[in-house]
Motif scaffolding. Structure first.
Motif, PDB file in Angstrom:
ATOM      1  N   ASP A  77       0.837  -1.204   0.000  1.00 10.54           N
ATOM      2  CA  ASP A  77       0.000   0.000   0.000  1.00 10.54           C
ATOM      3  C   ASP A  77       0.877   1.263   0.000  1.00 10.54           C
ATOM      4  N   HIS A  78       0.494   2.180  -0.844  1.00 12.67           N
ATOM      5  CA  HIS A  78       1.168   3.492  -0.925  1.00 12.67           C
ATOM      6  C   HIS A  78       2.677   3.357  -0.973  1.00 12.67           C
ATOM      7  N   PHE A  79       3.117   2.476  -1.766  1.00 17.17           N
ATOM      8  CA  PHE A  79       4.560   2.235  -1.828  1.00 17.17           C
ATOM      9  C   PHE A  79       5.287   3.404  -2.488  1.00 17.17           C
ATOM     10  N   LYS A  80       4.573   4.107  -3.316  1.00 17.59           N
ATOM     11  CA  LYS A  80       5.161   5.255  -4.010  1.00 17.59           C
ATOM     12  C   LYS A  80       5.689   6.261  -2.988  1.00 17.59           C
ATOM     13  N   ARG A  81       4.911   6.367  -1.894  1.00 10.49           N
ATOM     14  CA  ARG A  81       5.294   7.333  -0.848  1.00 10.49           C
ATOM     15  C   ARG A  81       6.633   6.946  -0.215  1.00 10.49           C
ATOM     16  N   VAL A  82       6.807   5.613  -0.048  1.00 10.90           N
ATOM     17  CA  VAL A  82       8.073   5.137   0.560  1.00 10.90           C
ATOM     18  C   VAL A  82       9.226   5.582  -0.317  1.00 10.90           C
ATOM     19  N   ASN A  83       9.062   5.346  -1.601  1.00 17.38           N
ATOM     20  CA  ASN A  83      10.114   5.719  -2.547  1.00 17.38           C
ATOM     21  C   ASN A  83      10.336   7.226  -2.530  1.00 17.38           C
ATOM     22  N   THR A  89       9.571   9.409  -0.299  1.00 13.23           N
ATOM     23  CA  THR A  89      10.037   9.968   0.972  1.00 13.23           C
ATOM     24  C   THR A  89      11.457   9.528   1.312  1.00 13.23           C
ATOM     25  N   HIS A  90      11.716   8.234   1.128  1.00 12.38           N
ATOM     26  CA  HIS A  90      13.002   7.685   1.620  1.00 12.38           C
ATOM     27  C   HIS A  90      13.957   7.298   0.505  1.00 12.38           C
ATOM     28  N   GLY A  91      13.470   7.415  -0.683  1.00 15.19           N
ATOM     29  CA  GLY A  91      14.349   7.074  -1.811  1.00 15.19           C
ATOM     30  C   GLY A  91      14.113   5.641  -2.298  1.00 15.19           C
ATOM     31  N   HIS A  92      14.598   5.430  -3.513  1.00 19.27           N
ATOM     32  CA  HIS A  92      14.370   4.140  -4.185  1.00 19.27           C
ATOM     33  C   HIS A  92      15.048   2.978  -3.450  1.00 19.27           C
ATOM     34  N   ALA A  93      16.265   3.273  -2.921  1.00 17.83           N
ATOM     35  CA  ALA A  93      17.006   2.217  -2.219  1.00 17.83           C
ATOM     36  C   ALA A  93      16.242   1.758  -0.996  1.00 17.83           C
ATOM     37  N   ALA A  94      15.647   2.729  -0.288  1.00 21.47           N
ATOM     38  CA  ALA A  94      14.854   2.365   0.895  1.00 21.47           C
ATOM     39  C   ALA A  94      13.671   1.517   0.465  1.00 21.47           C
ATOM     40  N   GLY A  95      13.113   1.901  -0.700  1.00 19.40           N
ATOM     41  CA  GLY A  95      11.998   1.107  -1.251  1.00 19.40           C
ATOM     42  C   GLY A  95      12.420  -0.344  -1.471  1.00 19.40           C
ATOM     43  N   ASP A  96      13.653  -0.507  -1.997  1.00 16.75           N
ATOM     44  CA  ASP A  96      14.147  -1.885  -2.223  1.00 16.75           C
ATOM     45  C   ASP A  96      14.278  -2.644  -0.907  1.00 16.75           C
ATOM     46  N   GLY A 151      18.155   2.993   9.982  1.00 13.99           N
ATOM     47  CA  GLY A 151      18.106   2.838  11.438  1.00 13.99           C
ATOM     48  C   GLY A 151      16.747   3.118  12.047  1.00 13.99           C
ATOM     49  N   GLN A 152      15.779   3.490  11.207  1.00 15.17           N
ATOM     50  CA  GLN A 152      14.447   3.805  11.729  1.00 15.17           C
ATOM     51  C   GLN A 152      13.438   2.769  11.256  1.00 15.17           C
ATOM     52  N   PRO A 153      12.534   2.361  12.162  1.00 15.03           N
ATOM     53  CA  PRO A 153      11.501   1.414  11.734  1.00 15.03           C
ATOM     54  C   PRO A 153      10.516   2.091  10.778  1.00 15.03           C
ATOM     55  N   LEU A 154      10.182   1.403   9.688  1.00 17.74           N
ATOM     56  CA  LEU A 154       9.260   1.969   8.709  1.00 17.74           C
ATOM     57  C   LEU A 154       8.113   0.990   8.495  1.00 17.74           C
ATOM     58  N   SER A 155       6.935   1.375   9.018  1.00 17.21           N
ATOM     59  CA  SER A 155       5.774   0.485   8.913  1.00 17.21           C
ATOM     60  C   SER A 155       5.141   0.613   7.537  1.00 17.21           C
ATOM     61  N   PHE A 156       4.566  -0.501   7.077  1.00 19.24           N
ATOM     62  CA  PHE A 156       3.847  -0.477   5.805  1.00 19.24           C
ATOM     63  C   PHE A 156       2.807  -1.600   5.831  1.00 19.24           C
ATOM     64  N   THR A 157       1.906  -1.520   4.941  1.00 18.02           N
ATOM     65  CA  THR A 157       0.848  -2.537   4.898  1.00 18.02           C
ATOM     66  C   THR A 157       0.740  -3.100   3.489  1.00 18.02           C
ATOM     67  N   VAL A 158      -0.089  -4.169   3.398  1.00 16.94           N
ATOM     68  CA  VAL A 158      -0.280  -4.814   2.100  1.00 16.94           C
ATOM     69  C   VAL A 158      -1.758  -5.137   1.914  1.00 16.94           C
ATOM     70  N   SER A 159      -2.203  -5.025   0.674  1.00 19.72           N
ATOM     71  CA  SER A 159      -3.571  -5.429   0.362  1.00 19.72           C
ATOM     72  C   SER A 159      -3.510  -6.726  -0.437  1.00 19.72           C
ATOM     73  N   VAL A 160      -4.498  -7.595  -0.211  1.00 21.01           N
ATOM     74  CA  VAL A 160      -4.454  -8.912  -0.852  1.00 21.01           C
ATOM     75  C   VAL A 160      -5.776  -9.210  -1.563  1.00 21.01           C
ATOM     76  N   GLY A 161      -5.659  -9.616  -2.816  1.00 16.27           N
ATOM     77  CA  GLY A 161      -6.831 -10.106  -3.538  1.00 16.27           C
ATOM     78  C   GLY A 161      -6.750 -11.624  -3.591  1.00 16.27           C
TER      79      GLY A 161
END
Ligand SMILES: Nc1nc2c(ncn2[C@@H]2O[C@H](COP(=O)(O)OP(=O)(O)OP(=O)(O)O)[C@@H](O)[C@H]2O)c(=O)[nH]1
Length: 705
Positions: free
Chosen positions: A564-570, A572-579, A639-649
């Motif tokens: 969910d909202h993975f674009k925001r992770v990228n 906000t924190h950059g592509h590497a963080a997204g990886d 070094g910081q915890p980054l919460s995220f969620t997932v949607s499932v079909g």
């Protein structure tokens, strides 16, 4: 047996029979005015039969050691007795000088009857005797008995004639005793003729036919002797002439059929043998027990530059020296006692060098006595040359094969012996002398899982169903790791039943190729960022699973997961963080899945899980658990915890689905519903005409889609 040899004794028997019948119509007139004038003819006729009898005895005695010897000894002994008694008969004939007692018809007739009786009994027994060699004592005994009978007869007739019934009264002719005896003898001769004829037919024996004819003619002679009144009348002379004819037949039987014909057969065989040994290209010579040449064939004479007639009687060295062929001279030894093989070089007369494979073997008679030696030499110069060429070529091929890094194996299936080349051994970490030359050295190192492939390739080839054998399998290296090899081979020899006897082939180390293939496969089927299966491989797995579902073998579910909202992770924190988040997500989900579940990255932040053997409720529980676990497992970014969620079909694979993408579409719809339903949730795809239930935070919710 020719028709001629069959018909001659028969013709003579008929002719003499007819003459006998015709002569019965003649009056018993006298041929000689004075009986003494008949003596010369009588003596000549009798001496002829005595001479024949002596020859038959001599022949039987000399052939007593042969396989037919027994019967011939018997015949010889009988004729010895008959000849001696006939001799006494001749000397006792009326008109002959005194022979111990005065000569006369009665005395001569007594000898005559005794001789004829001995002969007919002898012929009857001869017709029954089996053809075999007699022990020496038996031959001696029979001969002595015949001699004894002859002497006994002489003793009785010469000294005790009064013991015997009167057989002839001068002026009156033969007495009833004499006539009766002649009839009995005639009957016995006819019986002997029949038995001999039967034996002749059984044994296809020409001489027995002549003997049968002789017995028949002797029977006729006896009948003549029942008719005469005077010892020099026509019937007496005819009887003696018939006896002469019978003895001529006996001579024919014993000497012509028994000696001349076998000799002719022997000469024919010799000629055949000669032609045979002269036609073979091998060098053949034969020697006597002292090692002197008895002869040789043309090839031998030609090779040594000698003539056969110059060799005969000479020892090898002497013969070769005489022929000026010192190189051909062997040691002047005796003959060998057992067969011996050796190779020898021969410098031929034309200066060429030939390699001979020589066999010297003794030949023996039926008693095992060595008669000499046969020497057969085969020229195998060309064969040796060819063998050397083949060996050289084999060596060259081997060198090429080995230098190409190929190992070679040569397996004898009957003994289990298997020769491995040095490269073969090195391939699995051994020196050539460290592995036993046995197929077990290979068998015990093969990977257990690869035996199926090996058998599938090897067995049809050994059975003759395929032209060659080729298989890839793993074999254990000395240090324990598995080496991938490609083995290729072919059956070289088969036995008489067609079973494979020898297989030869090569071994190639293909470990590098296998590693490359594995990494290519990895590349083709996995996602480089997460190491998960990629879309292509997942699609393959889906197809397989759908097949099982359609066959009613299993139930399966497809989960489509989208962060969910993975674009925001990228952003906000950059592509590497997204990886980092993506990899973290994969780890979190992976531990929640069973081994049989297939987890793949479909692209971007979209993932899929294939759950085999599961129903809709179970699939929703898994999906819901994944949502919860992901939401509760923040990734560590800088070094910081980054919460995220997932949607499932979630969608079930249906038996009615024609293709895997039908389930995929349903899952995608459910995923869309989950996103629109507020994310961090799982939605089960709606069955036809049914609103899908939806879960959120463990509660079922209904998707908007
Ligand atoms: N870091 C990283 N980002 C990726 C990768 N693949 C796709 N993305 C990013 O994932 C994002 C996907 O964004 P969207 O498709 O808009 O969806 P979303 O932001 O997750 O929003 P929803 O899916 O609607 O919740 C894009 O920014 C892509 O650039 C990847 O391999 N690594």
């Amino acid at each position: 047996m020719s028709i001629k040899s069959v018909s001659k004794p028969v013709s003579w028997s008929i002719v003499l029979g007819v003459v006998f019948i015709l002569s019965g119509f003649m009056p018993p007139g006298r041929l000689f005015s004075d009986p003494e004038h008949y003596l010369a003819l009588h003596t000549a006729l009798e001496f002829f039969s005595i001479a024949v009898a002596a020859m038959v005895f001599a022949l039987g005695w000399n052939l007593r050691h042969t396989t037919r010897g027994g019967r011939l000894v018997w015949l010889g002994a009988v004729f010895l007795g008959v000849g001696l008694i006939d001799f006494a008969h001749t000397l006792s004939y009326a008109g002959m000088p005194v022979f111990v007692t005065p000569s006369g018809a009665d005395k001569a007739i007594q000898f005559w009857l005794a001789a004829r009786l001995l002969l007919v009994v002898g012929l009857l027994v001869f017709a029954l005797l089996p053809e075999r060699r007699w022990p020496p004592a038996c031959a001696d005994g029979v001969t002595a008995a015949a001699l004894g009978i002859a002497l006994l007869t002489m003793w009785v007739v010469l000294w005790h004639q009064d013991w015997l019934p009167v057989s002839f009264i001068p002026g009156e002719g033969a007495t009833p005793f004499k006539v009766g005896a002649e009839y009995v003898l005639a009957a016995l001769y006819v019986l002997a003729a029949l038995m001999l004829w039967q034996r002749a037919l059984r044994d296809r024996d020409a001489s027995a036919r002549w003997l049968a004819a002789a017995a028949w003619v002797l029977a006729l002679a006896e009948l003549y002797f029942t008719l005469y009144v005077d010892v020099s009348d026509l019937f007496n002379v005819a009887g003696h002439l018939y006896k002469f004819a019978a003895y001529a037949m006996i001579y024919r039987a014993v000497f012509v059929s028994g000696v001349r014909e076998p000799q002719q057969a022997l000469r024919r065989e010799q000629a055949l043998l000669r032609a045979l040994i002269d036609s073979v290209p091998d060098l053949i010579a034969f020697k006597d027990p002292q090692g002197r040449y008895l002869g040789c064939n043309k090839a031998y004479a030609k090779a040594y530059g000698v003539r056969e007639c110059d060799l005969v009687g000479l020892r090898e060295e002497t013969a070769m020296r005489a022929a000026g062929n010192l190189d051909g001279a062997g040691a002047d030894g005796g003959v060998v006692s057992t067969p011996e093989h050796h190779e020898e070089w021969l410098e031929t007369v034309d200066g060429g060098l030939r390699l001979l494979d020589t066999l010297r073997t003794p030949y023996r008679d039926e008693n095992g006595v060595t008669l000499g030696e046969i020497r057969i030499s085969r020229d195998f110069t060309e064969r040796r040359k060819m063998r050397e060429q083949i060996a050289e070529r084999e060596q060259r091929v081997m060198l090429a094969v080995e230098s190409a890094g190929l190992g070679v194996w040569d397996w004898d299936l009957r003994s289990g012996r298997c020769v491995f080349s040095p490269t073969w051994c090195e391939m699995i970490g051994f020196r050539a002398d460290e592995l036993p030359a046995h197929v077990s050295a290979w068998e015990e190192r093969v990977h257990p899982e690869d035996w199926g492939d090996i058998r599938a390739a090897l067995e049809p080839h050994l059975g003759g169903a395929t032209d060659s054998y080729r298989v890839e399998y793993r074999i254990r290296h000395q240090d324990g790791h598995w080496v991938w090899v490609m083995a290729a081979g072919r059956v070289l020899d088969r036995d008489e039943q067609g079973a494979a006897a020898r297989v030869v082939g090569i071994h190639q180390d293909i470990s590098q190729r296998k590693t490359m293939e594995e990494s290519l496969l990895q590349l083709a089927t996995s996602d480089p960022l997460t190491g998960l299966w990629n879309r292509r491989h997942f699609t393959e797995m889906m197809r397989g699973e759908l097949g099982r579902v359609r066959r009613g073998q299993s139930q399966a579910a497809l989960l489509l997961l989208d962060l969910d909202h993975f674009k925001r992770v990228n952003d906000t924190h950059g592509h590497a963080a997204g990886d980092i988040v993506l990899r973290h997500f994969v780890n979190v989900v992976d531990v929640q899945l069973r081994e049989a579940d297939v987890f793949a990255r479909m692209g971007g932040e979209e993932f899929a899980v294939l759950l085999p053997c599961i129903d809709a409720l179970g699939a929703m529980r898994v999906a819901e658990r994944l949502c919860r676990v992901v939401a509760a497992s923040p990734a560590m970014v800088e070094g910081q915890p980054l919460s995220f969620t997932v949607s499932v079909g979630v969608a079930m694979l249906h038996e009615a689905d024609q293709a895997h993408d039908e389930a995929y579409s349903r899952a995608d719809e459910a995923l869309y519903a989950a996103k629109h339903g507020g994310r961090n949730r799982a939605v089960l795809a709606r069955e036809r005409d049914t609103a899908p239930p939806s879960f959120e935070g463990g509660a079922v919710s209904v998707s908007s889609g």
